[in-house]
Write an enzyme that holds these catalytic residues in place. Structure first.
Site, short mmCIF file in Angstrom:
data_model
loop_
_atom_site.label_atom_id
_atom_site.label_comp_id
_atom_site.label_asym_id
_atom_site.label_seq_id
_atom_site.Cartn_x
_atom_site.Cartn_y
_atom_site.Cartn_z
N SER A 1 -32.57 -29.27 -4.19
CA SER A 1 -33.20 -30.96 -3.56
C SER A 1 -32.70 -31.96 -4.03
O SER A 1 -32.38 -33.29 -3.62
CB SER A 1 -34.54 -30.96 -3.43
OG SER A 1 -35.33 -29.99 -3.27
N HIS B 1 -28.64 -27.82 2.04
CA HIS B 1 -29.88 -28.05 1.70
C HIS B 1 -30.91 -28.31 3.10
O HIS B 1 -30.67 -29.10 3.77
CB HIS B 1 -30.02 -29.75 0.91
CG HIS B 1 -31.23 -30.55 0.74
ND1 HIS B 1 -31.47 -31.79 0.78
CD2 HIS B 1 -32.38 -29.64 0.50
CE1 HIS B 1 -32.81 -31.85 0.34
NE2 HIS B 1 -33.15 -30.89 0.18
N GLU C 1 -28.58 -30.79 5.07
CA GLU C 1 -27.48 -31.63 4.57
C GLU C 1 -26.56 -30.61 3.93
O GLU C 1 -26.71 -29.70 3.18
CB GLU C 1 -28.30 -32.40 3.42
CG GLU C 1 -28.86 -33.77 3.93
CD GLU C 1 -29.19 -34.55 2.61
OE1 GLU C 1 -28.88 -35.60 2.72
OE2 GLU C 1 -30.09 -33.97 1.95
N ASN D 1 -33.22 -37.43 -0.23
CA ASN D 1 -34.13 -37.73 -1.14
C ASN D 1 -33.94 -39.20 -1.62
O ASN D 1 -34.59 -39.76 -2.46
CB ASN D 1 -34.14 -36.87 -2.35
CG ASN D 1 -35.00 -35.64 -1.75
OD1 ASN D 1 -35.87 -35.70 -1.19
ND2 ASN D 1 -34.40 -34.33 -2.02
#
Ligand SMILES: NC(=O)c1ccc[n+]([C@@H]2O[C@H](COP(=O)([O-])OP(=O)(O)OC[C@H]3O[C@@H](n4cnc5c(N)ncnc54)[C@H](O)[C@@H]3O)[C@@H](O)[C@H]2O)c1
Length: 283
Positions: A119, A140, A152, A190
């Site tokens: 992450s 991801h 991702e 994130n």
């Protein structure tokens, strides 16, 4: 570069989902974890998911049986020698992932692609512990993997175009929408999401409003399907804190300072849904 055989490392929340989606896409899957019982737990969750899809008429019972039949299990990374790509979804810990990547680099042919579902940890740094940085990439997935369409695809500084294209194509085959991202802290997902969650926690910390009020504003006013504090509980407050630390350190910018209330809750063991208590209580 046609990828037909995949090893997924870690049969937890994410690894189990990645293995399921890969098997449903027709790939041969090796699901690896430290102990057989961890793999069994992952497979049990997968079976339950697939049975639910059969009951809803989304897939047939034959498709479910065929998908499960494509999965074999492993407790040794040596088995990675037989696959075209490894997707590492072990615990979010640089020391653990570094060890795994070093071993994979030793036991797999030079052509094998080594991907990580991290992450927040730097892909370029994982690549640097191998002798094949061009073959290392981030893949991801979002949680829950079978439901969420995004992957991702993160290019480390050395990732080759051929490897990027192969992983892009694999993501499409797995029914996902790949988005290309360069390797900087938090990637896109994130970097944007966690500061919002952190700010929502600051609102509670500073007494601006209750968790329910913060979540209501974001749901009803911004059309978010879930309020940020409910989402934080779902992700795990320890994970949220770890990602904020990566952003804070990675950019050396105080705007990413983790909220003291987040730190305090993690120290108390209030980790959200998985521990039964976070911003909300769970039975
Ligand atoms: N949970 C999420 O919402 C989410 C979303 C996207 C990405 N991720 C990332 O996915 C990865 C896995 O997260 P998770 O939520 O599935 O964690 P999890 O704790 O549910 O599963 C991790 C699994 O890895 C196994 N494991 C640990 N060390 C290992 C090793 N050396 N070899 C083989 N297996 C090992 C553990 O036994 C466990 O079963 C992390 O990097 C995390 O950051 C998580």
């Amino acid at each position: 570069m046609q990828l037909e055989r995949i090893m997924v490392i870690g049969a937890g929340q994410m690894g189990g989902g990645i293995a399921q989606v890969a098997a449903q896409a027709g790939l041969q899957v090796v699901l690896n974890d430290l102990k057989p019982e961890y793999i069994e737990r992952g497979l049990a969750t997968m079976r339950k998911n697939l049975e639910r899809n059969v009951a809803k008429g989304k897939i047939t019972a034959e498709e479910m049986t065929a998908a499960l039949g494509r999965i074999t299990t492993s407790t040794s990374l040596d088995d990675a020698a037989l696959v075209d790509i490894v997707v590492e979804a072990a615990s979010e810990n640089m020391a653990i992932k570094t060890e795994i990547f070093k071993t994979l680099d030793r036991v797999t042919p030079a052509s094998t692609i080594l991907a990580s579902n991290t992450s927040s940890l730097p892909i370029t740094e994982l690549a640097a512990v191998t002798k094949r940085p061009g073959q290392v990439i981030g893949m991801h997935f979002m949680n829950p993997v079978p439901v969420m369409p995004l992957v991702e695809v993160i290019r480390g500084i050395a990732t080759t175009d051929a490897v990027y294209q192969a992983v892009h194509a694999l993501s499409l085959r797995m029914g996902k929408t790949p988005v290309e991202v360069n390797d900087y802290p938090g990637f896109i997902s994130n970097r944007v999401l966690m500061p919002m969650i952190n700010e929502a926690i600051f609102c509670v910390y500073e007494g601006v409003a209750t968790p329910e009020a913060v979540d209501s504003v974001m749901k009803l006013g911004m059309n978010h399907p879930m309020g940020p504090l409910t989402l934080a509980d779902f992700i795990g407050l320890d994970t949220c804190l770890a990602i904020m630390e990566v952003l804070y350190e990675g950019f050396a910018d105080s705007k990413y300072r983790p909220c003291p209330l987040l730190r305090k809750m993690v120290k108390a063991g209030w980790l959200g849904k998985k521990s039964g208590k976070g911003f909300y209580e769970y039975a």
